[in-house]
Design an enzyme around this catalytic site. Structure first.
Site, short mmCIF file in Angstrom:
data_model
loop_
_atom_site.label_atom_id
_atom_site.label_comp_id
_atom_site.label_asym_id
_atom_site.label_seq_id
_atom_site.Cartn_x
_atom_site.Cartn_y
_atom_site.Cartn_z
N HIS A 143 0.66 -1.31 -0.71
CA HIS A 143 0.15 0.16 -0.01
C HIS A 143 0.81 0.96 0.21
O HIS A 143 0.28 2.64 -0.16
CB HIS A 143 -1.07 -0.08 1.43
CG HIS A 143 -2.61 0.94 0.70
ND1 HIS A 143 -2.56 1.07 -0.10
CD2 HIS A 143 -3.33 0.94 1.37
CE1 HIS A 143 -3.78 1.87 -0.11
NE2 HIS A 143 -4.47 1.38 1.47
N ASP A 160 -2.09 1.84 -4.80
CA ASP A 160 -3.90 2.86 -3.80
C ASP A 160 -5.06 1.22 -3.97
O ASP A 160 -4.51 0.43 -4.96
CB ASP A 160 -3.95 3.76 -4.10
CG ASP A 160 -2.94 4.70 -4.18
OD1 ASP A 160 -2.30 4.85 -2.84
OD2 ASP A 160 -3.47 5.72 -4.17
#
Length: 544
Positions: free
Chosen positions: A515, A519
């Site tokens: 992450h 995204d």
């Protein structure tokens, strides 16, 4: 990795002694911890590894430039050493302390034996040393890849074993693979120079192979079958000791009544047993002959009684398993891992395989189209549409590296651990091309023949836990990659198709991603693209 100079400094010869110092380190390395392989008094040949200096980057072996004996150690085990620091002294003469020693028992036994019958030669004590050494060959560690500096050795053969040409003597377990060491000649394994489980480096001597066996008078089977004389055995020509007759006899007669104790010597009945079960009173002597009703054992088993074996076995973790553990923990500590899931209808792919498997097998040397191959092709197409999933965060955490190629690592379970061989340039491959590569690499992995080059690199990983029956899971990223796709078992489930309930073969797929870089939108879009390709394989051909 910084380059380390291998030039060793020695003092001028004085009284046949030579002082060996640590080599010059690279600019980025200032010191290291020393680990000794040889001990004081050990015989040393030229290029034998005497010790190692473990630095932050690698382990540097220090070989002996001379043949002789290790006379003195100047730096203790585990201490730090710097460049050009004196480390040890080599004596070119045999130290007096290495002469033949005779213990007190041997001295007492030999005192009555004529001096002409005593032989204190080393060769008379060791049959292996009587063998013809003219054709002996020293086997060393083969050249390791640049990314591998050391490994742990595991011996398959023992001293005295007969070996054939190309028969594996031992294996060297590295962080990524296992390197077998074959015998170049037929003969007998005469000597092992490195103990099982020790660390070895390239070109380090491992063992000695005698091409002519152990000689005509002594064979390996003779040595193994000859029993060693125990220290308590009768010495040469010693008089026999007089035999002492047994004076005590115990006559136990089976009876349903009182036991006849007339022939039992005193002290046997009154002797207190060393162990009592929990239901006996340990303060009561057996000579009293009676047990109180409270102390009488019953047929009922105590609820706290534990039956069965409760043993434990401690096994050393092999080097590959240790490296896998380190990498997995590193991934957890480095990446911000998040997992997203989806469900894929496998009807179209399974029907396509069933319809064309015979023709496919005939055209491609008996291969059958596998489920994983379709996912490799689908992932390669999806990665070209979502290049951020194919990228990775560089070590300095300040740059992102984008690749214009797709190299997919396919996780393969082996008896020694999980390995991930790489299929390169998958963006240009068909299902048949992928299937050939998967079959080839999987076969090499299970046989333990994978090279370092087969596992280097990789931009994305696919792990198929469904072959073992896994229904659902969250895979761990294979750093420095940024994502991994987890496949699972195919199960028939009721699903709604055009407002009707139908039974379809369904599979859960999981995408774990970093992450920090990817995204949620990109991750979900990427996984959705794979789902669409698998549910409609024709879209791969049309590139839509």
């Amino acid at each position: 990795m910084p380059c380390i100079s291998s030039t060793f400094h020695t003092s001028h010869k004085f009284n046949n002694d030579e002082t060996v110092s640590s080599p010059a380190f690279a600019d980025s390395v200032s010191e290291g911890d020393i680990r000794w392989i040889k001990s004081v008094g050990d015989s040393i040949n030229v290029d034998d590894i005497v010790c190692e200096i473990e630095t932050d980057k690698t382990a540097l072996p220090i070989p002996s430039p001379y043949k002789g004996f290790l006379k003195s150690i100047l730096v203790e085990e585990g201490e730090k050493v710097k460049a050009h620091q004196p480390v040890f002294i080599i004596s070119l003469e045999r130290p007096d302390s290495q002469g033949v020693k005779i213990d007190e028992q041997a001295t007492r036994i030999a005192s009555d034996i004529p001096e002409s019958n005593i032989k204190l030669s080393d060769e008379s004590q060791d049959p292996l040393k009587n063998a013809n050494h003219s054709n002996d060959q020293i086997i060393s560690v083969p050249q390791l890849p640049e990314s591998v500096s050391e490994g742990d050795i595991r011996w398959i053969k023992n001293v005295g074993d007969q070996v054939e040409v190309d028969e594996t003597l031992c294996e060297i377990e590295t962080d990524k693979t296992t390197v077998p060491v074959p015998s170049p000649n037929k003969g007998v394994l005469k000597e092992i120079k490195v103990e099982d489980g020790s660390k070895v480096h390239a070109k380090m001597p491992l063992c000695v192979i005698g091409s002519e066996g152990l000689g005509k008078s002594t064979t390996a089977s003779d040595i193994k079958s000859t029993p060693k004389q125990s220290p308590t055995s009768t010495p040469l020509n010693m008089p026999d000791l007089p035999k002492v007759p047994r004076k005590v006899s115990i006559d136990i007669k089976p009876s349903f009544g009182e036991t006849d104790r007339t022939n039992i010597p005193s002290g046997v009945i009154d002797k207190k047993p060393e162990f009592f079960p929990p239901f006996f009173n340990t303060s009561q002597k057996a000579s009293q002959g009676k047990v109180s009703p409270i102390q009488k054992p019953t047929d009922d088993i105590s609820p706290h009684t534990i039956s069965g074996s409760r043993t434990e076995t401690k096994v050393k973790m092999n080097r590959m398993r240790k490296r896998i553990a380190e990498r997995l923990k590193q991934a957890q500590n480095t990446a911000a891992m998040l997992t997203t899931f989806n469900e894929v209808d496998m009807s179209q792919v399974m029907a396509l395989r069933e319809r064309h498997k015979k023709t496919f097998s005939e055209l491609h040397s008996g291969l059958k189209p596998g489920i994983a191959s379709f996912f490799v092709v689908a992932s390669a197409r999806a990665l070209t549409k979502q290049p951020i999933v194919n990228a990775f965060v560089m070590e300095d955490n300040s740059h992102i590296s984008y690749r214009d190629y797709v190299d997919i690592s396919v996780a393969v379970a082996t008896p020694k651990g999980l390995v991930v061989p790489v299929i390169r340039n998958c963006e240009n491959m068909s299902v048949a091309d992928v299937e050939k590569n998967v079959a080839y690499l999987s076969d090499k992995a299970r046989k333990g023949n994978l090279a370092i080059e087969d596992m280097d690199g990789g931009t994305f990983t696919i792990s198929n836990g469904g072959v073992f029956g896994s229904l659902f899971g969250t895979p761990i990223i294979n750093l420095p990659q940024s994502a991994i796709l987890g496949l699972h078992a195919i199960t028939k489930k009721p699903v709604v198709i055009n407002d009707k309930i139908e039974i379809r073969p369904m599979m859960y797929v999981a995408l774990t991603y970093d992450h920090r870089l990817i995204d949620g939108r990109e991750a979900v879009t990427f996984l959705k693209s794979i789902k669409n390709y698998i549910e409609d394989p024709a879209s791969i051909l049309l590139d839509i």
